[in-house]
Design a protein around this motif. Structure first.
Motif, PDB file in Angstrom:
ATOM      1  N   VAL A  34       0.862  -1.181   0.000  1.00  0.00           N
ATOM      2  CA  VAL A  34       0.000   0.000   0.000  1.00  0.00           C
ATOM      3  C   VAL A  34       0.898   1.231   0.000  1.00  0.00           C
ATOM      4  O   VAL A  34       1.742   1.384   0.879  1.00  0.00           O
ATOM      5  N   VAL A  35       0.707   2.089  -1.018  1.00  0.00           N
ATOM      6  CA  VAL A  35       1.479   3.327  -1.129  1.00  0.00           C
ATOM      7  C   VAL A  35       0.495   4.481  -1.220  1.00  0.00           C
ATOM      8  O   VAL A  35      -0.326   4.530  -2.130  1.00  0.00           O
ATOM      9  N   CYS A  36       0.572   5.405  -0.272  1.00  0.00           N
ATOM     10  CA  CYS A  36      -0.313   6.570  -0.270  1.00  0.00           C
ATOM     11  C   CYS A  36       0.551   7.819  -0.385  1.00  0.00           C
ATOM     12  O   CYS A  36       1.341   8.120   0.511  1.00  0.00           O
ATOM     13  N   LYS A  37       0.400   8.544  -1.494  1.00  0.00           N
ATOM     14  CA  LYS A  37       1.228   9.717  -1.776  1.00  0.00           C
ATOM     15  C   LYS A  37       0.477  11.025  -1.554  1.00  0.00           C
ATOM     16  O   LYS A  37       0.892  12.057  -2.055  1.00  0.00           O
ATOM     17  N   VAL A  38      -0.639  10.975  -0.822  1.00  0.00           N
ATOM     18  CA  VAL A  38      -1.397  12.178  -0.488  1.00  0.00           C
ATOM     19  C   VAL A  38      -1.451  12.277   1.035  1.00  0.00           C
ATOM     20  O   VAL A  38      -1.190  11.294   1.732  1.00  0.00           O
ATOM     21  N   PRO A  39      -1.797  13.455   1.561  1.00  0.00           N
ATOM     22  CA  PRO A  39      -1.884  13.579   3.025  1.00  0.00           C
ATOM     23  C   PRO A  39      -2.879  12.582   3.607  1.00  0.00           C
ATOM     24  O   PRO A  39      -3.910  12.284   3.012  1.00  0.00           O
ATOM     25  N   GLY A  40      -2.556  12.079   4.787  1.00  0.00           N
ATOM     26  CA  GLY A  40      -3.426  11.121   5.455  1.00  0.00           C
ATOM     27  C   GLY A  40      -4.456  11.760   6.361  1.00  0.00           C
ATOM     28  O   GLY A  40      -5.441  11.140   6.730  1.00  0.00           O
ATOM     29  N   ARG A  41      -4.231  12.999   6.707  1.00  0.00           N
ATOM     30  CA  ARG A  41      -5.168  13.696   7.597  1.00  0.00           C
ATOM     31  C   ARG A  41      -6.169  14.495   6.789  1.00  0.00           C
ATOM     32  O   ARG A  41      -5.843  15.023   5.731  1.00  0.00           O
ATOM     33  N   LEU A  42      -7.357  14.592   7.336  1.00  0.00           N
ATOM     34  CA  LEU A  42      -8.418  15.369   6.720  1.00  0.00           C
ATOM     35  C   LEU A  42      -7.988  16.822   6.627  1.00  0.00           C
ATOM     36  O   LEU A  42      -7.607  17.431   7.617  1.00  0.00           O
ATOM     37  N   GLY A  43      -8.007  17.374   5.399  1.00  0.00           N
ATOM     38  CA  GLY A  43      -7.630  18.767   5.180  1.00  0.00           C
ATOM     39  C   GLY A  43      -8.797  19.700   5.425  1.00  0.00           C
ATOM     40  O   GLY A  43      -9.866  19.301   5.863  1.00  0.00           O
ATOM     41  N   THR A  44      -8.598  20.942   5.146  1.00  0.00           N
ATOM     42  CA  THR A  44      -9.658  21.928   5.340  1.00  0.00           C
ATOM     43  C   THR A  44     -10.474  22.053   4.071  1.00  0.00           C
ATOM     44  O   THR A  44     -10.024  22.583   3.068  1.00  0.00           O
ATOM     45  N   GLY A  45     -11.682  21.530   4.115  1.00  0.00           N
ATOM     46  CA  GLY A  45     -12.612  21.698   3.007  1.00  0.00           C
ATOM     47  C   GLY A  45     -12.417  20.797   1.815  1.00  0.00           C
ATOM     48  O   GLY A  45     -13.228  20.798   0.914  1.00  0.00           O
ATOM     49  N   GLY A  46     -11.362  20.002   1.767  1.00  0.00           N
ATOM     50  CA  GLY A  46     -11.128  19.142   0.611  1.00  0.00           C
ATOM     51  C   GLY A  46     -11.770  17.779   0.783  1.00  0.00           C
ATOM     52  O   GLY A  46     -12.286  17.423   1.838  1.00  0.00           O
ATOM     53  N   LEU A  47     -11.725  17.013  -0.280  1.00  0.00           N
ATOM     54  CA  LEU A  47     -12.253  15.660  -0.265  1.00  0.00           C
ATOM     55  C   LEU A  47     -11.376  14.771   0.608  1.00  0.00           C
ATOM     56  O   LEU A  47     -10.148  14.851   0.564  1.00  0.00           O
ATOM     57  N   HIS A  48     -12.019  13.911   1.392  1.00  0.00           N
ATOM     58  CA  HIS A  48     -11.298  12.914   2.183  1.00  0.00           C
ATOM     59  C   HIS A  48     -11.810  11.537   1.789  1.00  0.00           C
ATOM     60  O   HIS A  48     -13.016  11.291   1.800  1.00  0.00           O
ATOM     61  N   VAL A  49     -10.894  10.647   1.412  1.00  0.00           N
ATOM     62  CA  VAL A  49     -11.244   9.293   0.996  1.00  0.00           C
ATOM     63  C   VAL A  49     -10.754   8.325   2.063  1.00  0.00           C
ATOM     64  O   VAL A  49      -9.579   8.328   2.419  1.00  0.00           O
ATOM     65  N   HIS A  50     -11.680   7.526   2.574  1.00  0.00           N
ATOM     66  CA  HIS A  50     -11.357   6.529   3.594  1.00  0.00           C
ATOM     67  C   HIS A  50     -11.363   5.171   2.906  1.00  0.00           C
ATOM     68  O   HIS A  50     -12.407   4.723   2.420  1.00  0.00           O
ATOM     69  N   VAL A  51     -10.202   4.538   2.825  1.00  0.00           N
ATOM     70  CA  VAL A  51     -10.066   3.269   2.108  1.00  0.00           C
ATOM     71  C   VAL A  51      -9.886   2.141   3.118  1.00  0.00           C
ATOM     72  O   VAL A  51      -9.058   2.234   4.025  1.00  0.00           O
ATOM     73  N   THR A  52     -10.687   1.093   2.945  1.00  0.00           N
ATOM     74  CA  THR A  52     -10.587  -0.102   3.770  1.00  0.00           C
ATOM     75  C   THR A  52     -10.531  -1.308   2.845  1.00  0.00           C
ATOM     76  O   THR A  52     -10.689  -1.175   1.637  1.00  0.00           O
ATOM     77  N   GLY A  53     -10.311  -2.482   3.432  1.00  0.00           N
ATOM     78  CA  GLY A  53     -10.390  -3.696   2.632  1.00  0.00           C
ATOM     79  C   GLY A  53      -9.227  -4.631   2.828  1.00  0.00           C
ATOM     80  O   GLY A  53      -8.387  -4.438   3.712  1.00  0.00           O
ATOM     81  N   GLU A  54      -9.206  -5.657   1.976  1.00  0.00           N
ATOM     82  CA  GLU A  54      -8.178  -6.693   2.045  1.00  0.00           C
ATOM     83  C   GLU A  54      -7.526  -6.876   0.682  1.00  0.00           C
ATOM     84  O   GLU A  54      -8.211  -7.018  -0.324  1.00  0.00           O
ATOM     85  N   LEU A  55      -6.212  -6.860   0.670  1.00  0.00           N
ATOM     86  CA  LEU A  55      -5.417  -7.076  -0.532  1.00  0.00           C
ATOM     87  C   LEU A  55      -4.333  -8.099  -0.189  1.00  0.00           C
ATOM     88  O   LEU A  55      -3.171  -7.729  -0.015  1.00  0.00           O
ATOM     89  N   PRO A  56      -4.680  -9.392  -0.070  1.00  0.00           N
ATOM     90  CA  PRO A  56      -3.684 -10.374   0.361  1.00  0.00           C
ATOM     91  C   PRO A  56      -2.396 -10.334  -0.470  1.00  0.00           C
ATOM     92  O   PRO A  56      -1.309 -10.335   0.081  1.00  0.00           O
ATOM     93  N   TYR A  57      -2.535 -10.298  -1.798  1.00  0.00           N
ATOM     94  CA  TYR A  57      -1.375 -10.230  -2.677  1.00  0.00           C
ATOM     95  C   TYR A  57      -1.461  -9.021  -3.609  1.00  0.00           C
ATOM     96  O   TYR A  57      -0.650  -8.867  -4.504  1.00  0.00           O
ATOM     97  N   GLY A  58      -2.444  -8.207  -3.402  1.00  0.00           N
ATOM     98  CA  GLY A  58      -2.670  -7.065  -4.281  1.00  0.00           C
ATOM     99  C   GLY A  58      -1.875  -5.840  -3.876  1.00  0.00           C
ATOM    100  O   GLY A  58      -1.238  -5.799  -2.819  1.00  0.00           O
ATOM    101  N   ARG A  59      -1.924  -4.830  -4.724  1.00  0.00           N
ATOM    102  CA  ARG A  59      -1.223  -3.573  -4.460  1.00  0.00           C
ATOM    103  C   ARG A  59      -2.196  -2.411  -4.599  1.00  0.00           C
ATOM    104  O   ARG A  59      -3.064  -2.421  -5.462  1.00  0.00           O
ATOM    105  N   LEU A  60      -2.001  -1.396  -3.764  1.00  0.00           N
ATOM    106  CA  LEU A  60      -2.810  -0.186  -3.804  1.00  0.00           C
ATOM    107  C   LEU A  60      -1.895   1.016  -3.836  1.00  0.00           C
ATOM    108  O   LEU A  60      -0.967   1.124  -3.029  1.00  0.00           O
ATOM    109  N   THR A  61      -2.174   1.925  -4.776  1.00  0.00           N
ATOM    110  CA  THR A  61      -1.469   3.198  -4.839  1.00  0.00           C
ATOM    111  C   THR A  61      -2.509   4.303  -4.867  1.00  0.00           C
ATOM    112  O   THR A  61      -3.461   4.239  -5.650  1.00  0.00           O
ATOM    113  N   ILE A  62      -2.304   5.298  -4.033  1.00  0.00           N
ATOM    114  CA  ILE A  62      -3.168   6.477  -4.030  1.00  0.00           C
ATOM    115  C   ILE A  62      -2.274   7.681  -4.261  1.00  0.00           C
ATOM    116  O   ILE A  62      -1.276   7.872  -3.575  1.00  0.00           O
TER     117      ILE A  62
END
Length: 169
Positions: free
Chosen positions: A136-164
């Protein structure tokens, strides 16, 4: 008694405002529901405010080996679940219509990979994504910003990859 958080109140306010914008509520009902949502201290007080409103259902997308691609001008649901056994997922929210301040995305990817592209100023929380051999690679801020969109990602990726990441210019 379960206490509500500011985030719970914000979600309820968004649903009430969207229902008003859709013409489901008149101005008096909007005002009454907003007041109840903003002053609620428990789930018992907050639940009736939004119980009869649409918008909290989960939109499901399923694929075994194909690709799941959403790009351009598409309407992002507030709650999205993507199940993909071997395929790749690309969710580009940078030009999409996102009528909510928060979007919840649940990913179930056995072997595939997912790329989530966010608009500038958006943030994402990936703390509830479980992976065994994946990444899992997240290249955006993890904290809720002021007024911007916040995406909450959950789930299972046993062998998968996630990039944000945010949209490249």
């Amino acid at each position: 008694m379960t206490r509500v958080t500011d985030l719970d109140r914000d979600r309820a306010v968004e649903l009430v405002q969207q229902a008003y914008a859709d013409g489901r509520l008149d101005p008096a009902e909007l005002e009454a529901r907003l007041e109840r949502a903003l002053t609620a201290t428990s789930a018992c007080e907050l639940t009736p405010v939004v119980a009869d409103l649409p918008g909290d259902e989960v939109v499901r997308i399923e694929s075994v080996g194909g690709r799941v691609i959403r790009t351009g001008d598409w309407k992002v649901p507030r709650r999205l679940r993507v199940d993909s056994e071997y395929g790749n997922v690309r969710l580009d929210l940078s030009q999409a219509h996102v009528p909510y301040g928060r979007v919840d995305i649940e990913l179930r990817l056995a072997y595939g990979r997912a790329l989530i592209i966010l608009p500038a100023g958006a943030s994402a929380d990936v703390d509830e994504v479980r992976t065994d051999w994946g990444r899992v690679v997240c290249k955006v801020p993890g904290r809720l910003g002021t007024g911007g969109l916040h995406v909450h990602v959950t789930g299972e990726l046993p062998y998968g990859r996630l990039t944000i990441r945010d949209a490249r210019r």
